[in-house]
Write an enzyme that holds these catalytic residues in place. Structure first.
Site, PDB file in Angstrom:
ATOM      1  N   GLN A  39      -2.210   2.276   9.990  1.00  0.00           N
ATOM      2  CA  GLN A  39      -0.906   2.327   9.303  1.00  0.00           C
ATOM      3  C   GLN A  39       0.136   3.089  10.125  1.00  0.00           C
ATOM      4  O   GLN A  39       1.330   2.850  10.005  1.00  0.00           O
ATOM      5  CB  GLN A  39      -1.044   2.992   7.928  1.00  0.00           C
ATOM      6  CG  GLN A  39      -1.789   2.162   6.907  1.00  0.00           C
ATOM      7  CD  GLN A  39      -3.245   2.552   6.839  1.00  0.00           C
ATOM      8  OE1 GLN A  39      -3.841   2.921   7.838  1.00  0.00           O
ATOM      9  NE2 GLN A  39      -3.828   2.444   5.667  1.00  0.00           N
ATOM     10  N   ARG A  50       0.870  -1.173   0.000  1.00  0.00           N
ATOM     11  CA  ARG A  50       0.000   0.000   0.000  1.00  0.00           C
ATOM     12  C   ARG A  50       0.906   1.221   0.000  1.00  0.00           C
ATOM     13  O   ARG A  50       2.113   1.110   0.029  1.00  0.00           O
ATOM     14  CB  ARG A  50      -1.023  -0.019   1.155  1.00  0.00           C
ATOM     15  CG  ARG A  50      -0.741  -0.852   2.368  1.00  0.00           C
ATOM     16  CD  ARG A  50       0.245  -0.264   3.325  1.00  0.00           C
ATOM     17  NE  ARG A  50       0.035   1.149   3.487  1.00  0.00           N
ATOM     18  CZ  ARG A  50       0.968   2.023   3.695  1.00  0.00           C
ATOM     19  NH1 ARG A  50       2.239   1.634   3.766  1.00  0.00           N
ATOM     20  NH2 ARG A  50       0.730   3.282   3.839  1.00  0.00           N
ATOM     21  N   GLY A  51       0.257   2.408  -0.064  1.00  0.00           N
ATOM     22  CA  GLY A  51       1.043   3.629  -0.237  1.00  0.00           C
ATOM     23  C   GLY A  51       1.140   3.908  -1.735  1.00  0.00           C
ATOM     24  O   GLY A  51       1.469   2.996  -2.519  1.00  0.00           O
ATOM     25  N   ASP A  69      -1.866  10.687  -1.845  1.00  0.00           N
ATOM     26  CA  ASP A  69      -2.229   9.710  -2.886  1.00  0.00           C
ATOM     27  C   ASP A  69      -2.567  10.368  -4.206  1.00  0.00           C
ATOM     28  O   ASP A  69      -2.588   9.720  -5.238  1.00  0.00           O
ATOM     29  CB  ASP A  69      -3.402   8.863  -2.407  1.00  0.00           C
ATOM     30  CG  ASP A  69      -2.975   8.033  -1.213  1.00  0.00           C
ATOM     31  OD1 ASP A  69      -2.953   8.584  -0.094  1.00  0.00           O
ATOM     32  OD2 ASP A  69      -2.622   6.868  -1.412  1.00  0.00           O
ATOM     33  N   ASN A  99      -5.287  12.546   0.900  1.00  0.00           N
ATOM     34  CA  ASN A  99      -4.451  11.619   1.687  1.00  0.00           C
ATOM     35  C   ASN A  99      -5.358  10.847   2.639  1.00  0.00           C
ATOM     36  O   ASN A  99      -6.574  11.037   2.657  1.00  0.00           O
ATOM     37  CB  ASN A  99      -3.362  12.394   2.442  1.00  0.00           C
ATOM     38  CG  ASN A  99      -2.313  11.475   3.034  1.00  0.00           C
ATOM     39  OD1 ASN A  99      -1.834  10.566   2.359  1.00  0.00           O
ATOM     40  ND2 ASN A  99      -1.957  11.671   4.294  1.00  0.00           N
ATOM     41  N   LYS A 100      -4.749   9.978   3.418  1.00  0.00           N
ATOM     42  CA  LYS A 100      -5.495   9.094   4.318  1.00  0.00           C
ATOM     43  C   LYS A 100      -6.522   9.869   5.141  1.00  0.00           C
ATOM     44  O   LYS A 100      -6.245  10.972   5.607  1.00  0.00           O
ATOM     45  CB  LYS A 100      -4.486   8.384   5.233  1.00  0.00           C
ATOM     46  CG  LYS A 100      -5.050   7.374   6.191  1.00  0.00           C
ATOM     47  CD  LYS A 100      -5.918   6.326   5.549  1.00  0.00           C
ATOM     48  CE  LYS A 100      -5.217   5.546   4.460  1.00  0.00           C
ATOM     49  NZ  LYS A 100      -6.140   4.681   3.688  1.00  0.00           N
TER      50      LYS A 100
HETATM   51  O1  MRU Z   1      -4.524   3.188   2.191  1.00  0.00           O
HETATM   52  P1  MRU Z   1      -3.031   3.339   2.122  1.00  0.00           P
HETATM   53  O2  MRU Z   1      -2.303   2.754   3.273  1.00  0.00           O
HETATM   54  O3  MRU Z   1      -2.494   2.899   0.781  1.00  0.00           O
HETATM   55  O4  MRU Z   1      -2.840   4.911   2.185  1.00  0.00           O
HETATM   56  C1  MRU Z   1      -1.545   5.453   2.143  1.00  0.00           C
HETATM   57  C2  MRU Z   1      -1.502   6.897   2.415  1.00  0.00           C
HETATM   58  O5  MRU Z   1      -2.500   7.563   2.574  1.00  0.00           O
HETATM   59  C3  MRU Z   1      -0.160   7.499   2.366  1.00  0.00           C
HETATM   60  O6  MRU Z   1      -0.051   8.519   3.308  1.00  0.00           O
HETATM   61  C4  MRU Z   1       0.030   8.018   0.946  1.00  0.00           C
HETATM   62  O7  MRU Z   1      -0.165   6.990  -0.002  1.00  0.00           O
HETATM   63  C5  MRU Z   1       1.340   8.553   0.708  1.00  0.00           C
HETATM   64  S1  MRU Z   1       2.467   7.255   0.614  1.00  0.00           S
HETATM   65  C6  MRU Z   1       3.995   7.813   0.290  1.00  0.00           C
END
Ligand code: MRU
Length: 363
Positions: free
Chosen positions: A201, A53-54, A242, A252-253
């Site tokens: 996370q 993920r990320g 993202d 973002n998250k």
């Molecule tokens: O749902 P995830 O764990 O994929 O979400 C990730 C995030 O929101 C990160 O903060 C974002 O992708 C930046 S990663 C360098």
């Protein structure tokens, strides 16, 4: 970055270019294990189920997914079908679309007999570029941390949300790259780590990787940041993203927006670290236009963790019958963002300033 002293990336091809290995992030922090992806369906599943993920790592995994697929079938039809399956694995991180599109444009003109070898090479290039980009983000972001340290002369307190460390990329991370850079340069830093419900996370991944590197950090419940900011205990916020729109709105998250509001109200600088492929030049209004992933309600109603008997178990935290909603991301408007830390320097989050980041093909 190192795990128990051994250098790792989050994803790598096997020596025979027949498979790809990943760190299974769903098992961290309690179990460190790697998983072998043998075909495109494995790659798609790893993205969908968040073993990887990320945003940047999702993109690189998809690129390797295309390579895995081309090793089995390299016709035009197979290339088209592979790209569309991978594209639907997760909706919000634009790096997924970016990486798949790059692979498609690169492979389409080639004869089918050359596509497999070329796809493995291109996926490896995307992975290497990610490492290089993040190293540069680290250097630019470190200058901001350094300036803050010069000003206050004590440890710099940085709040981060979710995981935008090396686990979210191939190496280094985005939001945490400046932190690792500063720490390695001897600048005293301390990180407030938002737990980041529902998938945790922050508590599971960010805390783990900071711990592996020896960076001082404290995990906090998601609602704590505002209180810490009111008491002068946060010098800056750095988060990942993202998808960023052409005018600088940042997705973002879930929960990032609330941190940005609290930072704005308290005069705390709010930075977003990103590789430029995370910018979606086709969108302006992030709140209106960015697709927000909705995930299973069980991620909210259940929580998993290590029990006293050493087993990892999932337990229900809500009453039976209560409905739960699980929006995975939110959008922070550009006006709340102090600056975008990119591989090409720190840029204001507005359409005009961001022009210098635009790739030629998007102009
Ligand atoms: O749902 P995830 O764990 O994929 O979400 C990730 C995030 O929101 C990160 O903060 C974002 O992708 C930046 S990663 C360098």
């Amino acid at each position: 970055m190192k795990i128990n002293g051994t250098p790792y990336r989050t994803i790598w091809p096997t020596v025979d270019n027949k498979a790809v290995e990943i760190i299974d992030q769903t098992r961290l922090p309690h179990v460190f294990t790697t998983v072998r992806l043998e075909n495109m369906r494995d790659a798609e599943r790893a993205i969908r189920d968040m073993q990887v993920r990320g945003a940047p790592l999702i993109g690189v995994t998809a690129a390797y997914g295309v390579a895995l697929s081309m090793s089995h079938h390299a016709s035009d039809a197979a290339l088209g079908a592979t790209c569309s399956v991978l594209l639907n694995a997760r909706p919000t991180a634009v790096n997924l679309r970016w990486a798949i599109e790059r692979m498609r444009v690169f492979l389409e003109p080639l004869p089918a007999s050359e596509r497999a070898a070329a796809a493995w090479r291109e996926a490896a290039r995307i992975a290497d570029e990610d490492v290089e980009i993040n190293a540069r983000i680290g250097k630019h972001g470190c200058e901001i941390i350094h300036a803050m340290h010069e000003k206050k002369n004590t440890a710099v307190n940085i709040l981060t949300h979710c995981n935008a460390g090396w686990l979210a990329t191939v190496d280094w991370g985005t939001a945490l790259a400046p932190v690792y850079n500063a720490f390695d340069a001897g600048i005293p830093v301390h990180v407030w780590v938002d737990e980041t419900r529902p998938r945790n996370q922050g508590a599971s991944l960010t805390a783990w990787e900071l711990g592996q590197h020896g960076v001082p950090h404290t995990v906090i419940a998601d609602n704590t940041g505002g209180h810490l900011m009111q008491h002068g205990r946060v010098d800056m916020v750095i988060v990942g993203t993202d998808r960023v729109t052409a005018r600088g709105d940042v997705c973002n998250k879930i929960g990032t927006y609330l941190k940005a509001l609290a930072a704005f109200d308290n005069g705390v600088p709010f930075y977003v670290a990103l590789p430029t492929p995370t910018i979606d030049w086709t969108l302006q209004d992030g709140v209106k236009d960015i697709p927000i992933e909705e995930r299973a309600a069980e991620e909210v109603t259940y929580i998993s963790g290590l029990c006293d008997d050493g087993q990892v178990r999932s337990v229900q935290v809500t009453p039976k019958g209560s409905h739960a909603a699980n929006y995975a991301f939110d959008v922070t408007p550009a006006r709340l963002v102090t600056g975008l830390i990119t591989e090409r320097g720190v840029v204001k989050a507005d359409a005009e300033a961001m022009q210098i980041l635009m790739p030629k093909e998007a102009t």
